[in-house]
Design an enzyme around this catalytic site. Structure first.
Site, PDB file in Angstrom:
ATOM      1  N   SER A   8     -10.398  26.086  13.365  1.00 45.13           N
ATOM      2  CA  SER A   8     -10.424  25.729  14.778  1.00 45.13           C
ATOM      3  C   SER A   8      -9.041  25.815  15.395  1.00 45.13           C
ATOM      4  O   SER A   8      -8.099  25.149  14.949  1.00 45.13           O
ATOM      5  CB  SER A   8     -10.961  24.306  14.947  1.00 45.13           C
ATOM      6  N   HIS A  32     -12.695  29.629  15.305  1.00 42.65           N
ATOM      7  CA  HIS A  32     -13.514  28.653  16.010  1.00 42.65           C
ATOM      8  C   HIS A  32     -12.797  28.231  17.287  1.00 42.65           C
ATOM      9  O   HIS A  32     -11.662  27.743  17.242  1.00 42.65           O
ATOM     10  CB  HIS A  32     -13.767  27.434  15.120  1.00 42.65           C
ATOM     11  N   ASP A  34     -12.999  25.819  20.486  1.00 46.80           N
ATOM     12  CA  ASP A  34     -13.614  24.636  21.076  1.00 46.80           C
ATOM     13  C   ASP A  34     -13.407  24.639  22.578  1.00 46.80           C
ATOM     14  O   ASP A  34     -12.292  24.449  23.063  1.00 46.80           O
ATOM     15  CB  ASP A  34     -13.004  23.367  20.473  1.00 46.80           C
ATOM     16  N   MET A  36     -14.073  22.740  25.901  1.00 49.94           N
ATOM     17  CA  MET A  36     -14.415  21.402  26.385  1.00 49.94           C
ATOM     18  C   MET A  36     -14.094  21.290  27.868  1.00 49.94           C
ATOM     19  O   MET A  36     -13.062  21.802  28.320  1.00 49.94           O
ATOM     20  CB  MET A  36     -13.633  20.338  25.615  1.00 49.94           C
ATOM     21  N   HIS A  65     -17.655  27.370  20.512  1.00 47.70           N
ATOM     22  CA  HIS A  65     -18.410  26.119  20.479  1.00 47.70           C
ATOM     23  C   HIS A  65     -18.276  25.457  21.838  1.00 47.70           C
ATOM     24  O   HIS A  65     -17.215  24.928  22.179  1.00 47.70           O
ATOM     25  CB  HIS A  65     -17.841  25.240  19.363  1.00 47.70           C
ATOM     26  N   MET A  67     -18.719  22.703  24.233  1.00 45.45           N
ATOM     27  CA  MET A  67     -18.962  21.271  24.462  1.00 45.45           C
ATOM     28  C   MET A  67     -18.794  21.013  25.949  1.00 45.45           C
ATOM     29  O   MET A  67     -17.797  20.448  26.407  1.00 45.45           O
ATOM     30  CB  MET A  67     -17.986  20.444  23.614  1.00 45.45           C
ATOM     31  N   MET A 136     -22.300  18.171  13.977  1.00 42.90           N
ATOM     32  CA  MET A 136     -20.996  17.533  14.171  1.00 42.90           C
ATOM     33  C   MET A 136     -20.823  16.420  13.142  1.00 42.90           C
ATOM     34  O   MET A 136     -21.688  15.572  12.973  1.00 42.90           O
ATOM     35  CB  MET A 136     -20.884  16.963  15.576  1.00 42.90           C
ATOM     36  N   ASP A 174     -18.688  20.584  11.443  1.00 45.69           N
ATOM     37  CA  ASP A 174     -17.481  20.627  12.274  1.00 45.69           C
ATOM     38  C   ASP A 174     -16.980  19.209  12.494  1.00 45.69           C
ATOM     39  O   ASP A 174     -17.684  18.380  13.082  1.00 45.69           O
ATOM     40  CB  ASP A 174     -17.819  21.289  13.614  1.00 45.69           C
ATOM     41  N   GLY A 176     -13.401  16.809  10.790  1.00 42.97           N
ATOM     42  CA  GLY A 176     -12.890  16.119   9.614  1.00 42.97           C
ATOM     43  C   GLY A 176     -13.040  16.879   8.318  1.00 42.97           C
ATOM     44  O   GLY A 176     -12.939  16.296   7.237  1.00 42.97           O
TER      45      GLY A 176
END
Length: 230
Positions: A8, A32, A34, A36, A65, A67, A136, A174, A176
């Site tokens: 990511s 990846h 993200d 947002m 991805h 979000m 998630m 996805d 941690g």
């Protein structure tokens, strides 16, 4: 199932994204991204213009991805821009089947994302409409969070659902994901792993990717052997 690693860039240096993507070329399978919007999640990252620019310079396909609110409106544009995979969230989509089909029609793999507290079972009947199910393993919005072990049973149930329908659906986790958690995810049935800090927080991001892959492959092989013997 083949292990895939999707680092990511949320954990990368936003001022040098092309360089940080190049640093994992030859080791990772995807990049990846993200996206947002500070509405669906409490964070604002990047959007379509940055993705369009990054596609021109990335040696790896982009795993976008989303979000965001109203993915039904925006997701097809990411596929049309050239993203290799576009994931929308079940909690945000109002017409998920139509949107997933539109993503596929534009030439991208279609993914469905599910938050930690969202049950996976209600979406079993539309597994045939997706290419990847993203679970998630943290609350979406910020990188660097602690892995939520409570999601692992859901990963196992999702794998059984996919296997029961004999579908070629990838199962992505996805949040941690690190050297300390990736083996548990692989054992539970995940085969695509998003890792941010574990990759870009390392001195050698490419070597970090290779180490994560080795751990996941070892755990996945052990789990398959145990299943066969059982």
């Amino acid at each position: 199932m083949a292990v895939q690693i999707s680092p990511s860039i949320l954990s990368a240096d936003f001022a040098h994204l092309a360089d940080d993507v190049a640093a994992i070329a030859g080791a990772a399978d995807w990049v990846h991204v993200d996206v947002m919007d500070n509405h669906f999640v409490p964070n604002l990252t990047l959007g379509l213009p940055v993705v369009e620019a990054l596609i021109k310079h990335s040696p790896l396909p982009l795993d976008c991805h989303l979000m965001i609110e109203d993915p039904d409106r925006w997701a097809p544009q990411y596929a049309e821009a050239g993203a290799g995979s576009v994931t929308i969230h079940a909690e945000a989509a109002k017409a998920p089947i139509r949107t997933l089909r539109t993503i596929r029609a534009a030439g991208a793999r279609a993914g469905l994302g599910i938050n930690p507290a969202t049950a996976v079972e209600p979406y079993e009947d539309i597994l045939g409409e997706i290419d990847m199910l993203l679970l998630m393993t943290v609350e979406p919005g910020f990188g660097g969070q602690r892995f939520l072990d409570v999601v692992l049973p859901k990963v196992r149930r999702a794998r059984e659902m996919i296997k029961g329908r004999d579908l070629p659906v990838w199962l992505q986790v996805d949040g941690g994901v690190s050297a300390e958690t990736i083996e548990r995810c692989a054992e539970a049935g995940a085969d695509v792993f998003v890792a941010g800090n574990a990759v870009y927080g390392a001195d050698d991001p490419a070597e970090a990717v290779r180490a994560l892959r080795a751990r996941a492959e070892r755990s996945a092989a052990g789990g398959a052997t145990a299943l066969a013997q059982g």
